[in-house]
Write a protein that holds these residues in place. Structure first.
Motif, PDB file in Angstrom:
ATOM      1  N   GLU A  71       0.796  -1.231   0.000  1.00  0.00           N
ATOM      2  CA  GLU A  71       0.000   0.000   0.000  1.00  0.00           C
ATOM      3  C   GLU A  71       0.828   1.281   0.000  1.00  0.00           C
ATOM      4  O   GLU A  71       0.529   2.211  -0.735  1.00  0.00           O
ATOM      5  CB  GLU A  71      -0.998  -0.010   1.146  1.00  0.00           C
ATOM      6  N   LEU A  72       1.885   1.368   0.819  1.00  0.00           N
ATOM      7  CA  LEU A  72       2.641   2.624   0.890  1.00  0.00           C
ATOM      8  C   LEU A  72       3.484   2.883  -0.360  1.00  0.00           C
ATOM      9  O   LEU A  72       3.425   3.981  -0.918  1.00  0.00           O
ATOM     10  CB  LEU A  72       3.489   2.654   2.156  1.00  0.00           C
ATOM     11  N   PRO A  73       4.271   1.907  -0.857  1.00  0.00           N
ATOM     12  CA  PRO A  73       5.014   2.174  -2.092  1.00  0.00           C
ATOM     13  C   PRO A  73       4.092   2.468  -3.275  1.00  0.00           C
ATOM     14  O   PRO A  73       4.399   3.329  -4.104  1.00  0.00           O
ATOM     15  CB  PRO A  73       5.802   0.877  -2.321  1.00  0.00           C
ATOM     16  N   THR A  74       2.958   1.765  -3.372  1.00  0.00           N
ATOM     17  CA  THR A  74       2.019   2.008  -4.467  1.00  0.00           C
ATOM     18  C   THR A  74       1.425   3.407  -4.355  1.00  0.00           C
ATOM     19  O   THR A  74       1.333   4.146  -5.344  1.00  0.00           O
ATOM     20  CB  THR A  74       0.905   0.940  -4.483  1.00  0.00           C
ATOM     21  N   ALA A  75       1.023   3.797  -3.148  1.00  0.00           N
ATOM     22  CA  ALA A  75       0.467   5.139  -2.944  1.00  0.00           C
ATOM     23  C   ALA A  75       1.504   6.202  -3.306  1.00  0.00           C
ATOM     24  O   ALA A  75       1.178   7.204  -3.946  1.00  0.00           O
ATOM     25  CB  ALA A  75       0.019   5.297  -1.495  1.00  0.00           C
ATOM     26  N   SER A  76       2.748   5.985  -2.920  1.00  0.00           N
ATOM     27  CA  SER A  76       3.814   6.930  -3.240  1.00  0.00           C
ATOM     28  C   SER A  76       3.979   7.073  -4.757  1.00  0.00           C
ATOM     29  O   SER A  76       4.114   8.188  -5.282  1.00  0.00           O
ATOM     30  CB  SER A  76       5.131   6.459  -2.616  1.00  0.00           C
ATOM     31  N   ALA A  77       3.939   5.958  -5.485  1.00  0.00           N
ATOM     32  CA  ALA A  77       4.091   5.995  -6.941  1.00  0.00           C
ATOM     33  C   ALA A  77       2.919   6.707  -7.599  1.00  0.00           C
ATOM     34  O   ALA A  77       3.104   7.503  -8.531  1.00  0.00           O
ATOM     35  CB  ALA A  77       4.223   4.580  -7.491  1.00  0.00           C
ATOM     36  N   VAL A  78       1.699   6.459  -7.119  1.00  0.00           N
ATOM     37  CA  VAL A  78       0.512   7.105  -7.686  1.00  0.00           C
ATOM     38  C   VAL A  78       0.578   8.610  -7.463  1.00  0.00           C
ATOM     39  O   VAL A  78       0.346   9.400  -8.381  1.00  0.00           O
ATOM     40  CB  VAL A  78      -0.786   6.506  -7.094  1.00  0.00           C
ATOM     41  N   VAL A  79       0.908   9.046  -6.237  1.00  0.00           N
ATOM     42  CA  VAL A  79       1.011  10.481  -5.943  1.00  0.00           C
ATOM     43  C   VAL A  79       2.105  11.108  -6.805  1.00  0.00           C
ATOM     44  O   VAL A  79       1.930  12.195  -7.360  1.00  0.00           O
ATOM     45  CB  VAL A  79       1.269  10.723  -4.433  1.00  0.00           C
ATOM     46  N   SER A  80       3.227  10.417  -6.970  1.00  0.00           N
ATOM     47  CA  SER A  80       4.309  10.921  -7.809  1.00  0.00           C
ATOM     48  C   SER A  80       3.839  11.121  -9.249  1.00  0.00           C
ATOM     49  O   SER A  80       4.151  12.140  -9.876  1.00  0.00           O
ATOM     50  CB  SER A  80       5.487   9.949  -7.771  1.00  0.00           C
ATOM     51  N   ASP A  81       3.068  10.169  -9.780  1.00  0.00           N
ATOM     52  CA  ASP A  81       2.537  10.292 -11.150  1.00  0.00           C
ATOM     53  C   ASP A  81       1.566  11.465 -11.261  1.00  0.00           C
ATOM     54  O   ASP A  81       1.587  12.206 -12.247  1.00  0.00           O
ATOM     55  CB  ASP A  81       1.841   8.992 -11.580  1.00  0.00           C
ATOM     56  N   VAL A  82       0.702  11.645 -10.249  1.00  0.00           N
ATOM     57  CA  VAL A  82      -0.258  12.752 -10.260  1.00  0.00           C
ATOM     58  C   VAL A  82       0.484  14.089 -10.244  1.00  0.00           C
ATOM     59  O   VAL A  82       0.160  15.006 -10.995  1.00  0.00           O
ATOM     60  CB  VAL A  82      -1.252  12.643  -9.081  1.00  0.00           C
ATOM     61  N   VAL A  83       1.508  14.206  -9.417  1.00  0.00           N
ATOM     62  CA  VAL A  83       2.298  15.431  -9.341  1.00  0.00           C
ATOM     63  C   VAL A  83       2.991  15.694 -10.673  1.00  0.00           C
ATOM     64  O   VAL A  83       3.031  16.826 -11.163  1.00  0.00           O
ATOM     65  CB  VAL A  83       3.322  15.363  -8.176  1.00  0.00           C
ATOM     66  N   ASP A  84       3.511  14.631 -11.305  1.00  0.00           N
ATOM     67  CA  ASP A  84       4.170  14.777 -12.602  1.00  0.00           C
ATOM     68  C   ASP A  84       3.197  15.293 -13.659  1.00  0.00           C
ATOM     69  O   ASP A  84       3.500  16.219 -14.406  1.00  0.00           O
ATOM     70  CB  ASP A  84       4.766  13.423 -13.032  1.00  0.00           C
ATOM     71  N   VAL A  85       1.997  14.707 -13.727  1.00  0.00           N
ATOM     72  CA  VAL A  85       0.984  15.132 -14.693  1.00  0.00           C
ATOM     73  C   VAL A  85       0.569  16.572 -14.418  1.00  0.00           C
ATOM     74  O   VAL A  85       0.473  17.399 -15.336  1.00  0.00           O
ATOM     75  CB  VAL A  85      -0.243  14.185 -14.670  1.00  0.00           C
ATOM     76  N   ALA A  86       0.328  16.904 -13.151  1.00  0.00           N
ATOM     77  CA  ALA A  86      -0.066  18.276 -12.791  1.00  0.00           C
ATOM     78  C   ALA A  86       1.035  19.264 -13.164  1.00  0.00           C
ATOM     79  O   ALA A  86       0.763  20.345 -13.696  1.00  0.00           O
ATOM     80  CB  ALA A  86      -0.379  18.354 -11.296  1.00  0.00           C
ATOM     81  N   GLY A  91       2.808  23.533 -16.749  1.00  0.00           N
ATOM     82  CA  GLY A  91       3.924  24.007 -17.562  1.00  0.00           C
ATOM     83  C   GLY A  91       3.594  24.041 -19.044  1.00  0.00           C
ATOM     84  O   GLY A  91       4.501  24.028 -19.872  1.00  0.00           O
ATOM     85  N   GLY A  92       2.331  24.001 -19.397  1.00  0.00           N
ATOM     86  CA  GLY A  92       1.947  24.073 -20.806  1.00  0.00           C
ATOM     87  C   GLY A  92       1.949  22.726 -21.506  1.00  0.00           C
ATOM     88  O   GLY A  92       1.954  22.659 -22.722  1.00  0.00           O
ATOM     89  N   GLY A  93       1.969  21.645 -20.719  1.00  0.00           N
ATOM     90  CA  GLY A  93       1.895  20.307 -21.311  1.00  0.00           C
ATOM     91  C   GLY A  93       3.221  19.767 -21.793  1.00  0.00           C
ATOM     92  O   GLY A  93       3.288  18.683 -22.338  1.00  0.00           O
ATOM     93  N   ARG A  94       4.304  20.525 -21.592  1.00  0.00           N
ATOM     94  CA  ARG A  94       5.613  20.039 -22.030  1.00  0.00           C
ATOM     95  C   ARG A  94       6.291  19.290 -20.910  1.00  0.00           C
ATOM     96  O   ARG A  94       6.268  19.709 -19.764  1.00  0.00           O
ATOM     97  CB  ARG A  94       6.484  21.212 -22.470  1.00  0.00           C
ATOM     98  N   ARG A  95       6.899  18.214 -21.258  1.00  0.00           N
ATOM     99  CA  ARG A  95       7.604  17.401 -20.273  1.00  0.00           C
ATOM    100  C   ARG A  95       9.052  17.891 -20.174  1.00  0.00           C
ATOM    101  O   ARG A  95       9.684  18.164 -21.196  1.00  0.00           O
ATOM    102  CB  ARG A  95       7.571  15.939 -20.716  1.00  0.00           C
ATOM    103  N   ALA A  96       9.546  18.004 -18.966  1.00  0.00           N
ATOM    104  CA  ALA A  96      10.940  18.427 -18.784  1.00  0.00           C
ATOM    105  C   ALA A  96      11.865  17.345 -19.324  1.00  0.00           C
ATOM    106  O   ALA A  96      11.597  16.157 -19.201  1.00  0.00           O
ATOM    107  CB  ALA A  96      11.215  18.656 -17.291  1.00  0.00           C
ATOM    108  N   GLU A  97      12.968  17.774 -19.941  1.00  0.00           N
ATOM    109  CA  GLU A  97      13.942  16.813 -20.455  1.00  0.00           C
ATOM    110  C   GLU A  97      14.660  16.138 -19.292  1.00  0.00           C
ATOM    111  O   GLU A  97      15.044  16.774 -18.325  1.00  0.00           O
ATOM    112  CB  GLU A  97      14.971  17.532 -21.337  1.00  0.00           C
ATOM    113  N   SER A  98      14.846  14.862 -19.416  1.00  0.00           N
ATOM    114  CA  SER A  98      15.542  14.094 -18.388  1.00  0.00           C
ATOM    115  C   SER A  98      17.044  14.232 -18.575  1.00  0.00           C
ATOM    116  O   SER A  98      17.534  14.348 -19.705  1.00  0.00           O
ATOM    117  CB  SER A  98      15.139  12.621 -18.498  1.00  0.00           C
TER     118      SER A  98
END
Length: 196
Positions: A71-86, A91-98
């Motif tokens: 539950e905790l690692p999965t919740a962390s990954a989901v929140v991380s994905d939501v923050v990334d999408v937000a 930022g105008g829909g552009r993804r930052a370069e890795s």
């Protein structure tokens, strides 16, 4: 369950693997259940833990592991994905370069061209000549048998286990299609790739 028991008898463990290899300037990527030696570190990763095995020219094999499920690692990954999408939407829909962006585009090896060893479980009639028929079909596709297991005798069907040496995936698929059509073979063949 049968495959897990036979894997154990053969000294292997079945794991879900994501495999990525750089082979002769091409990238081999795949995800599937695979048999790995039970004595390896990866075979002994259990419960909510995940592991990554990396092989480098200078450092050899390195294994990194930690909590990756539950539950905790999965919740962390989901929140991380939501923050990334937000963050991308703000930022105008552009993804930052890795910092890990790879400039060169590598060709991907088609699945039919991968080369690996295989575990095959057949449910066959318990009668003379069945193994010989299967061996002939494998040989016609240039697939070499490493070992065979067949326990007990029956008036009906028995499991027949064959471990192969390395073979090309498309040759294995062709052989299994022919074998599954034999009158003495009573169920579809179970095929599990073996990672060495």
């Amino acid at each position: 369950k049968q495959d897990i028991e036979f894997a154990r008898e053969l000294g292997y463990t079945i794991k879900l693997l994501a495999v990525a290899k750089l082979m002769d300037g091409r990238l081999e990527v795949r995800v599937h259940p695979a048999m790995i030696l039970s004595s390896t570190l990866l075979a002994n990763i259990r419960n909510e833990f995940n592991a990554v095995e990396v092989e480098g020219d200078a450092v050899g094999t390195q294994v990194f592991y930690g909590r990756g499920a539950g539950e905790l690692p999965t919740a962390s990954a989901v929140v991380s994905d939501v923050v990334d999408v937000a963050g991308r939407r703000c930022g105008g829909g552009r993804r930052a370069e890795s910092v890990w962006t790879w400039e060169e585009r590598l060709p991907v090896v088609p699945m039919e061209e991968i080369v690996t060893s295989y575990y095959l479980r057949f449910i066959v009639m318990d009668q003379p000549g069945v193994l010989a028929q299967i061996a002939r079909i494998l040989a016609a596709e240039r697939i070499s048998i490493e070992s065979v297991i067949q326990h007990g005798r029956s008036t009906d069907t028995v499991p027949l286990i064959i471990m192969t040496h390395e073979a090309v995936e498309k040759a294995m698929r062709r052989a299994v299609a022919v074998i599954d059509g034999l009158p003495a073979v009573k169920e579809r063949t179970r095929v599990i790739r073996v990672e060495k």
